[in-house]
Scaffold this motif. Structure first.
Motif, PDB file in Angstrom:
ATOM      1  N   ARG A 104      31.945  25.107  32.785  1.00  0.00           N
ATOM      2  CA  ARG A 104      32.775  25.914  33.683  1.00  0.00           C
ATOM      3  C   ARG A 104      33.669  26.863  32.886  1.00  0.00           C
ATOM      4  O   ARG A 104      33.799  28.047  33.217  1.00  0.00           O
ATOM      5  N   ALA A 105      34.284  26.360  31.827  1.00  0.00           N
ATOM      6  CA  ALA A 105      35.111  27.215  30.983  1.00  0.00           C
ATOM      7  C   ALA A 105      34.259  28.263  30.287  1.00  0.00           C
ATOM      8  O   ALA A 105      34.670  29.418  30.144  1.00  0.00           O
TER       9      ALA A 105
ATOM     10  N   SER B 113      33.516  31.022  32.786  1.00  0.00           N
ATOM     11  CA  SER B 113      34.722  31.780  33.140  1.00  0.00           C
ATOM     12  C   SER B 113      35.201  32.675  32.012  1.00  0.00           C
ATOM     13  O   SER B 113      35.781  33.730  32.263  1.00  0.00           O
TER      14      SER B 113
ATOM     15  N   SER C  38      30.238  37.890  36.243  1.00  0.00           N
ATOM     16  CA  SER C  38      29.421  37.347  37.325  1.00  0.00           C
ATOM     17  C   SER C  38      29.739  37.984  38.673  1.00  0.00           C
ATOM     18  O   SER C  38      30.815  38.556  38.877  1.00  0.00           O
TER      19      SER C  38
ATOM     20  N   ASN D  90      32.791  36.027  40.296  1.00  0.00           N
ATOM     21  CA  ASN D  90      34.168  36.339  39.896  1.00  0.00           C
ATOM     22  C   ASN D  90      34.249  37.648  39.121  1.00  0.00           C
ATOM     23  O   ASN D  90      34.680  37.677  37.958  1.00  0.00           O
TER      24      ASN D  90
ATOM     25  N   TYR E 257      37.581  38.698  37.258  1.00  0.00           N
ATOM     26  CA  TYR E 257      38.006  38.198  35.952  1.00  0.00           C
ATOM     27  C   TYR E 257      37.871  39.345  34.943  1.00  0.00           C
ATOM     28  O   TYR E 257      36.854  39.504  34.275  1.00  0.00           O
TER      29      TYR E 257
ATOM     30  N   THR F 217      36.389  39.233  31.349  1.00  0.00           N
ATOM     31  CA  THR F 217      34.948  39.090  31.141  1.00  0.00           C
ATOM     32  C   THR F 217      34.244  40.442  31.062  1.00  0.00           C
ATOM     33  O   THR F 217      33.114  40.523  30.592  1.00  0.00           O
TER      34      THR F 217
ATOM     35  N   ARG G  89      24.818  36.253  36.740  1.00  0.00           N
ATOM     36  CA  ARG G  89      25.790  36.266  35.652  1.00  0.00           C
ATOM     37  C   ARG G  89      25.163  37.042  34.507  1.00  0.00           C
ATOM     38  O   ARG G  89      23.960  36.963  34.278  1.00  0.00           O
TER      39      ARG G  89
END
Length: 309
Positions: A112-113, A116, A121, A124, A127, A130, A194
């Motif tokens: 998950r980290a 993120s 993606s 999200n 974010y 990213t 992603r």
């Protein structure tokens, strides 16, 4: 004997520029004759010409001291001096450092980290970090190696004629826009995806060089001679076909590659190359090797809905 980095001529007594570190013949040894990055620093006390005069005596207070420290850091012998004219290699190093961080985060913090921090993606897109971290992240060692080869060979050529600052801006902007383009088209098509990888930025670099020197001889896999424009548009054609026909991409082992991102990066590079057209000169031959699948990397590890580019 060495070859001049500007014109390629053989030189028995080559000259090495202390500013950019490249080797030149007698005709191109002066900074103004090889478009040296140091030409941007005419007013830098520690730049191309050092008069030895400490201009801090003209001002008082901490401002002059701070500026003096910055000048020392950025001077030829300073710790930041290396990055002048070496942005391509710096970005290459950051890609490998990021790949190492990916492994550590995956092991100690979990998937998950990992997602993120390193992947852009459709889930999200807000974010913002990213948008940049995904450029330096890669889905596997082979993916990273393929992009590294292209950046290593083509990056310094483009950087020499854009300057380091503009080269970094091109790399980051093209990489981010390519990733966002892939995410955007996925949202329009109602898909979840992603994306990570530097191929959008790499395709932009290839696009710039293709416009500037389309007939540049490239030794694909260090063996097969090809004009650069054939190599570039060959990869572009593959990306178009695989984007239109995902089934064929999957059959070829490239179903997890963000082909649309390749095309976005290439368009950006072609556009920017047009802005530079007629202002630069590049060598007539270059040796290039990469793995199957081109600069976007081959198909390989990566779960459904995950794009590598």
């Amino acid at each position: 004997m060495a070859n001049c980095d500007e014109c390629g001529a053989d030189e028995n007594m080559p000259y090495q520029c202390k500013r950019c570190g490249h080797t030149f013949c007698a005709d191109h040894r002066l900074p103004e004759n090889h478009d040296c990055p140091g030409l941007d620093d005419w007013n830098d006390p520690d730049g191309v010409f050092d008069s030895g005069f400490d201009d801090s005596v003209e001002t008082s207070g901490g401002a002059s001291t701070t500026q003096g420290v910055l000048n020392k850091l950025r001077s030829v012998g300073g710790p930041l001096g290396y990055f002048r004219g070496n942005a391509a290699y710096t970005l290459l190093g950051l890609m490998w450092i990021t790949f190492l961080l990916q492994q550590l985060v995956g092991v100690f913090l979990g998937p998950r980290a990992y997602v993120s921090l390193f992947t852009l993606s459709t889930t999200n897109p807000e974010y913002l970090w990213t948008w940049l971290t995904s450029i330096f992240s890669h889905g596997g060692l082979y993916h990273l190696a393929a992009n590294s080869i292209v950046l290593f060979f083509f990056g310094p050529l483009v950087e020499r004629y854009t300057g380091s600052k503009k080269f970094v801006a091109l790399f980051l902007a093209a990489g981010a826009l390519a990733g966002l383009g892939h995410v955007g088209i996925s949202l329009i098509m109602g898909e979840t995806s992603r994306v990570l990888g530097a191929s959008g930025a790499v395709f932009a670099i290839m696009g710039v060089l293709t416009v500037l020197k389309p007939d540049l001889k490239v030794l694909l896999f260090f063996v097969i001679p090809l004009p650069l424009y054939i190599l570039t548009f060959g990869f572009a054609l593959i990306s178009v076909l695989f984007f239109i026909n995902p089934g064929a991409a999957g059959s070829a082992g490239m179903g997890d590659v963000a082909h649309f991102a390749h095309l976005v990066g290439l368009v950006i590079g072609l556009w920017y190359g047009r802005q530079l057209k007629g202002e630069v000169q590049v060598p007539n031959q270059l040796q290039f090797g990469g793995g199957p699948g081109g600069p976007g990397g081959p198909g390989g590890p990566g779960g459904p809905g995950r794009g590598r580019f």
